[in-house]
Design a protein around this motif. Structure first.
Motif, short mmCIF file in Angstrom:
data_model
loop_
_atom_site.label_atom_id
_atom_site.label_comp_id
_atom_site.label_asym_id
_atom_site.label_seq_id
_atom_site.Cartn_x
_atom_site.Cartn_y
_atom_site.Cartn_z
N PRO A 102 0.81 -1.22 0.00
CA PRO A 102 0.00 0.00 0.00
C PRO A 102 0.85 1.27 0.00
N ALA A 103 0.24 2.37 -0.45
CA ALA A 103 0.98 3.60 -0.70
C ALA A 103 1.65 4.18 0.54
N GLN A 104 1.06 3.93 1.71
CA GLN A 104 1.65 4.55 2.92
C GLN A 104 2.90 3.81 3.40
N VAL A 105 3.20 2.66 2.82
CA VAL A 105 4.34 1.86 3.25
C VAL A 105 5.57 2.21 2.40
N ASP A 106 6.69 2.41 3.06
CA ASP A 106 7.97 2.61 2.38
C ASP A 106 8.49 1.24 1.95
N GLU A 107 8.24 0.91 0.69
CA GLU A 107 8.60 -0.42 0.20
C GLU A 107 10.10 -0.69 0.29
N ARG A 108 10.90 0.32 -0.02
CA ARG A 108 12.36 0.11 0.04
C ARG A 108 12.81 -0.19 1.46
N ALA A 109 12.25 0.51 2.44
CA ALA A 109 12.60 0.23 3.84
C ALA A 109 12.21 -1.19 4.21
N ALA A 110 11.08 -1.65 3.72
CA ALA A 110 10.64 -3.01 4.01
C ALA A 110 11.57 -4.03 3.35
N PHE A 111 11.93 -3.79 2.11
CA PHE A 111 12.85 -4.69 1.43
C PHE A 111 14.18 -4.78 2.18
N GLU A 112 14.67 -3.63 2.65
CA GLU A 112 15.98 -3.61 3.30
C GLU A 112 15.96 -4.29 4.67
N ALA A 113 14.77 -4.58 5.20
CA ALA A 113 14.68 -5.32 6.46
C ALA A 113 14.91 -6.81 6.27
N ILE A 114 14.93 -7.26 5.01
CA ILE A 114 15.16 -8.68 4.72
C ILE A 114 16.65 -8.97 4.82
N ALA A 115 17.02 -9.96 5.62
CA ALA A 115 18.43 -10.36 5.71
C ALA A 115 18.91 -10.81 4.34
N VAL A 116 20.11 -10.38 3.93
CA VAL A 116 20.57 -10.66 2.58
C VAL A 116 20.69 -12.16 2.29
N ASP A 117 20.99 -12.95 3.35
CA ASP A 117 21.11 -14.39 3.13
C ASP A 117 19.74 -15.07 3.04
N LYS A 118 18.66 -14.31 3.25
CA LYS A 118 17.30 -14.83 3.09
C LYS A 118 16.54 -14.09 1.99
N ASP A 119 17.27 -13.25 1.26
CA ASP A 119 16.65 -12.44 0.20
C ASP A 119 16.54 -13.27 -1.08
N VAL A 120 15.68 -14.28 -1.05
CA VAL A 120 15.58 -15.22 -2.17
C VAL A 120 14.84 -14.65 -3.36
N ASP A 121 14.27 -13.45 -3.21
CA ASP A 121 13.63 -12.76 -4.33
C ASP A 121 14.52 -11.67 -4.89
N GLY A 122 15.73 -11.51 -4.31
CA GLY A 122 16.72 -10.57 -4.85
C GLY A 122 16.26 -9.13 -4.89
N VAL A 123 15.65 -8.62 -3.80
CA VAL A 123 15.08 -7.28 -3.81
C VAL A 123 15.86 -6.25 -3.01
N THR A 124 16.83 -6.69 -2.21
CA THR A 124 17.58 -5.72 -1.41
C THR A 124 18.65 -5.04 -2.25
N LEU A 125 19.12 -3.90 -1.77
CA LEU A 125 20.18 -3.19 -2.49
C LEU A 125 21.47 -4.01 -2.50
N SER A 126 21.71 -4.77 -1.44
CA SER A 126 22.90 -5.63 -1.42
C SER A 126 22.83 -6.67 -2.53
N SER A 127 21.66 -7.26 -2.71
CA SER A 127 21.50 -8.25 -3.78
C SER A 127 21.67 -7.59 -5.14
N TYR A 128 21.12 -6.38 -5.30
CA TYR A 128 21.26 -5.67 -6.57
C TYR A 128 22.73 -5.40 -6.88
N ALA A 129 23.48 -4.98 -5.87
CA ALA A 129 24.90 -4.71 -6.08
C ALA A 129 25.64 -5.97 -6.51
#
Length: 282
Positions: A102-129
């Motif tokens: 939903p619009a009131q949620v900061d999606e990027r902040a939510a994505f960045e709360a995912i531990a990179v070793d559990k980011d199986v959808d590849g959405v964090t900035l660490s995964s992008y890098a």
């Protein structure tokens, strides 16, 4: 001559069968099954359908699932707290936050709360890098699935003129990064690109990911090109005129049955990889 069909459904089925066999053997030997947690915010019907499909496929392959549904009124802080809790849970191997939120949620902040070793959808900035550098890690699920399709059909992108139409953070941008890391010459286009036709006509590899049905007429497709249609609109239409493009392309994905099945298969395969890493299962 009609283009060859890139059968994503067949490769996805093979991938899921391999996953099921791996998980079954490990569980028989006393290991816990891999677990994927899905987080869905709000009541969007399409999102609920996608999550149900992912959960069903995961369970068929022997994975454990944990589904968290949150109300549409959920705040960023509440969502981040839920995701951080899942990230800290040793029984959870992969985390999927269903997009969009939903619009009131900061999606990027939510994505960045995912531990990179559990980011199986590849959405964090660490995964992008890592994708941009061609380093080890989890790719975004749909772009990763596209690369698996290209590998299966022996499409070597090194030196190819690749055009990606779509710059979304889930598909277009990460795919462009992955193709660059593999040695392709990548042009990244979008709905505001001037003279889109001139870019498409150069493409040896064309990936359409704008989500605009019929955006690319068949006559724009370069003869002998490989066409990956990752667009999907209401009515099951892709971004590319399939009939027209099939008369000119060398290989082409159908919609549906091309890219879509590989998204879920890649997501689950990366969950199994995360599980192996956390449990030292070979």
């Amino acid at each position: 001559m009609a283009a060859g069909l890139i059968d994503g459904a067949a490769l996805a089925a093979e991938t899921l069968e391999r996953i099921a066999a791996t998980v079954h053997a490990a569980v028989e030997a006393g290991a816990r099954p891999p677990c994927i947690a899905t987080v869905l915010v709000g009541g969007d019907p399409a999102s609920h359908t996608y999550v149900r499909m992912k959960v069903r496929r995961a369970e068929r392959a022997g994975l454990a699932t944990r589904r968290i549904d949150l109300p549409a009124s959920t705040t960023t802080e509440r969502l981040v707290t839920v995701i951080r809790s899942l990230s800290a849970d040793p029984e959870v191997d992969g985390i999927l936050l269903q997009h969009p939120v939903p619009a009131q949620v900061d999606e990027r902040a939510a994505f960045e709360a995912i531990a990179v070793d559990k980011d199986v959808d590849g959405v964090t900035l660490s995964s992008y890098a890592r994708m941009a550098e061609g380093a080890a890690g989890f790719s975004s699920a749909t772009p990763g699935g596209i690369l698996r399709l290209l590998d299966r059909y022996d499409v070597d992108v090194r030196g190819m003129e690749a055009v990606v139409v779509g710059q979304g953070p889930i598909l277009g941008r990460p795919l462009s990064a992955l193709l660059l890391a593999r040695g392709a010459t990548v042009t990244s286009c979008h709905l505001l690109t001037r003279d889109l036709r001139s870019h498409v006509e150069r493409a040896e590899l064309l990936v359409a990911a704008a989500g605009r049905a019929g955006l690319i007429p068949g006559e724009w497709v370069r003869p002998g090109a490989v066409v990956i249609d990752a667009g999907y609109s209401d009515g099951g239409k892709g971004d590319v005129d399939f009939e027209g493009a099939s008369e000119r392309a060398r290989l082409i994905t159908p919609v549906p049955g091309g890219v879509g099945p590989m998204t879920i298969a890649t997501l689950l395969d990366q969950t199994v990889a995360a599980w192996r890493a956390s449990t030292s299962i070979s």
